[in-house]
Design a protein around this motif. Structure first.
Motif, short mmCIF file in Angstrom:
data_model
loop_
_atom_site.label_atom_id
_atom_site.label_comp_id
_atom_site.label_asym_id
_atom_site.label_seq_id
_atom_site.Cartn_x
_atom_site.Cartn_y
_atom_site.Cartn_z
N PHE A 79 0.84 -1.20 0.00
CA PHE A 79 0.00 0.00 0.00
C PHE A 79 0.88 1.25 0.00
CE2 PHE A 79 -3.31 -2.63 2.42
CZ PHE A 79 -4.11 -2.79 1.29
N GLU A 80 0.41 2.28 -0.66
CA GLU A 80 1.06 3.57 -0.52
C GLU A 80 0.89 4.04 0.92
OE1 GLU A 80 -0.56 6.33 -3.30
OE2 GLU A 80 -0.05 5.12 -5.07
N GLY A 81 1.95 4.60 1.50
CA GLY A 81 1.88 5.08 2.87
C GLY A 81 2.34 4.07 3.90
N THR A 103 9.77 -4.91 9.99
CA THR A 103 8.39 -4.55 10.31
C THR A 103 7.87 -3.61 9.24
OG1 THR A 103 6.93 -3.76 12.08
CG2 THR A 103 8.95 -2.50 11.70
N SER A 104 6.61 -3.28 9.33
CA SER A 104 6.02 -2.30 8.41
C SER A 104 5.67 -1.06 9.22
CB SER A 104 4.78 -2.87 7.73
OG SER A 104 3.90 -3.47 8.66
N ILE A 105 5.92 0.11 8.65
CA ILE A 105 5.61 1.36 9.33
C ILE A 105 4.77 2.25 8.43
CG2 ILE A 105 7.71 1.28 10.74
CD1 ILE A 105 8.88 3.43 8.85
N ILE A 106 3.95 3.07 9.04
CA ILE A 106 3.12 4.01 8.31
C ILE A 106 3.92 5.29 8.10
CG2 ILE A 106 1.01 5.40 8.37
CD1 ILE A 106 -0.24 3.15 10.05
N THR A 107 4.08 5.67 6.84
CA THR A 107 4.85 6.86 6.50
C THR A 107 4.00 7.96 5.86
OG1 THR A 107 5.42 5.90 4.35
CG2 THR A 107 6.96 5.52 6.18
N GLY A 108 2.74 7.65 5.59
CA GLY A 108 1.86 8.63 4.96
C GLY A 108 0.44 8.09 4.94
N LYS A 109 -0.47 8.83 4.34
CA LYS A 109 -1.84 8.37 4.23
C LYS A 109 -1.90 7.08 3.40
CE LYS A 109 -3.85 11.73 6.52
NZ LYS A 109 -4.52 11.48 7.82
N ILE A 110 -2.67 6.13 3.88
CA ILE A 110 -2.72 4.82 3.25
C ILE A 110 -3.65 4.83 2.04
CG2 ILE A 110 -3.37 2.40 3.59
CD1 ILE A 110 -2.67 2.82 6.58
N GLU A 155 5.42 6.72 17.42
CA GLU A 155 4.78 8.00 17.73
C GLU A 155 4.56 8.85 16.48
OE1 GLU A 155 3.39 9.22 20.52
OE2 GLU A 155 3.71 7.20 21.29
N LYS A 156 5.51 8.81 15.54
CA LYS A 156 5.35 9.63 14.33
C LYS A 156 4.17 9.17 13.48
CE LYS A 156 8.99 7.07 11.86
NZ LYS A 156 10.33 7.21 11.21
N ILE A 160 0.51 11.19 11.78
CA ILE A 160 -0.13 11.01 10.47
C ILE A 160 -1.60 10.68 10.66
CG2 ILE A 160 -0.13 9.63 8.35
CD1 ILE A 160 2.90 9.17 8.89
N TYR A 161 -1.88 9.85 11.65
CA TYR A 161 -3.25 9.46 11.95
C TYR A 161 -3.53 9.71 13.44
CZ TYR A 161 -4.05 7.17 7.44
OH TYR A 161 -4.23 6.92 6.09
N PRO A 162 -3.81 10.95 13.82
CA PRO A 162 -4.12 11.23 15.23
C PRO A 162 -5.36 10.49 15.70
CG PRO A 162 -3.68 13.26 14.01
CD PRO A 162 -3.82 12.18 13.00
N ASN A 163 -6.26 10.23 14.77
CA ASN A 163 -7.49 9.52 15.09
C ASN A 163 -7.44 8.14 14.45
OD1 ASN A 163 -10.12 8.53 15.28
ND2 ASN A 163 -11.04 10.56 15.08
#
Length: 378
Positions: A79-81, A103-110, A155-156, A160-163
């Motif tokens: 996925f993108e992000g 691992t996989s990390i979230i770097t942007g909107k999915i 935490e970062k 990107i996704y506070p909610n």
């Protein structure tokens, strides 16, 4: 092929990597062969294990997840992000076993944009059509959306996704597109692997989810239900979707979730799956009693009564008695059997030989035939 499952003997999907695959993936990691050379070897070995699955009598045929390092991280990175990175994993399985530090990390909107695993499925489908007799189906396994929580949350990512609800919304949209894309590519059987449902019995795991999301346990469960059903909303009638409720599996050890299905069984009727693969290979899974909460009669409960962790074959009569016991809560026609998990959730694999793995799968098929008086069919 109907959307209901007449399959009485199934398997979770991952298979022990063959020596050529292990050697090729090590060589690729060491940069001594390129990606094209790796793919050529993976293609050849996947064709071999497709033929072997057909030979032992399986009807749901997978690629053994031969192209993956770990069952879920590889998929999410499509996925993108979301990116696959080197990172020491905190998870420790029984005996102190630790998976590879990735691992996989979230770097942007999915977002979803032509997920690369579509090509993996297309190759599998071609192999099944080439070597099968038309009675088999290409089955593709992917992690469920909620498995995004089955890792350490940085935490970062929260910036990107506070909610967390927004995170699950974007995942639901991405998954819905992947499901549609797989269907358009000819997929008629998708299995979702989910480690969070069984995790609700584990206080450490549940507390981690609560801390990461800021939501209560009940609210997290509701969010998972909504996301899952959104991903499967309006799915075609001839698309089988199932879920394997996993308790963790690495080198023949488990990670979490001692305890039964009491907390989650009541929500099975609310999930848009056609079958539920449940781990029942030992006493830590609890009794069959929670299954009485399942009122739907258009689903199968696939009892994972045969372990994929140990080589010894279970006593057939003991397994038949356990199936009979489960039928006190769910009608026999709504039951099926399988190994409790895959044989290789990661490329390391469980502590069995390939021969022992195939013996296990043949054992499942023979027991199913003795209970339901016919071979498994699609």
């Amino acid at each position: 092929m109907a959307s209901t499952l007449p399959l009485k003997a199934d398997h979770v999907g991952s298979l022990l990597r063959t020596a050529p695959v292990k050697e090729a993936r090590a060589a690729y990691a060491n940069q001594t062969i390129d990606k094209a050379a790796l793919k050529e070897i993976e293609d050849r070995e996947i064709e071999k294990i497709v033929q072997k699955q057909i030979e032992v009598g399986l009807k749901a045929i997978t690629d053994g997840e031969f192209r993956r390092i770990v069952w879920h991280h590889d998929f999410f990175s499509g996925f993108e992000g979301i990116e696959l990175v080197q990172n020491e994993r905190k998870a420790t399985f029984g005996g102190g076993n630790k998976p590879k530090p990735i691992t996989s990390i979230i770097t942007g909107k999915i977002r979803n944009h032509h997920h690369y695993m579509l090509e993996h499925f297309e190759f599998l489908k071609q192999a099944v059509e080439k070597y099968g007799d038309g009675t088999q189906v290409a089955k593709f396994a992917i992690p469920a959306p909620s498995v995004i929580m089955y890792r350490s949350i940085e935490e970062k990512e929260k910036a990107i996704y506070p909610n967390a609800v927004d995170l699950f919304h974007d995942l639901g949209v991405a998954y819905r597109e992947v499901v549609n894309d797989l269907y358009e590519a000819g997929c008629r059987y998708i299995q979702f692997d989910d480690t969070t449902f069984t995790g609700f019995n584990d206080a450490t795991f549940t507390n981690r989810m609560v801390e990461a999301t800021g939501m209560s346990r009940d609210d997290i469960l509701e969010c998972i239900i909504e996301t899952t059903n959104y991903a499967l909303q309006d799915k075609p009638e001839d698309l089988i979707t199932t879920v394997h409720m996993c308790r963790g599996n690495f080198r023949s050890k488990h990670l979490h979730s001692d305890g039964g299905y009491d907390y989650v069984a009541p929500i099975f009727d609310r999930l848009n799956y056609d079958a539920f693969f449940l781990e029942y290979d030992n006493e830590r899974s609890g009794s069959f009693e929670p299954l009485q909460a399942v009122k739907r009669r258009d689903v199968e409960i696939v009892l994972g009564l045969v372990t994929s962790k140990l080589p010894a074959l279970e006593d057939p009569e003991v397994i038949r008695e356990r199936i009979k016991e489960a039928s006190h809560y769910v009608p026999l026609e709504n039951l099926a059997i399988s190994p409790q998990c895959g044989f290789a959730s990661s490329e390391e694999g469980n502590l069995l030989t390939e021969a022992e793995q195939w013996n296990k799968l043949e054992h499942v098929i023979k027991i199913a035939e003795s209970v339901w008086d016919k071979a498994p069919t699609i």
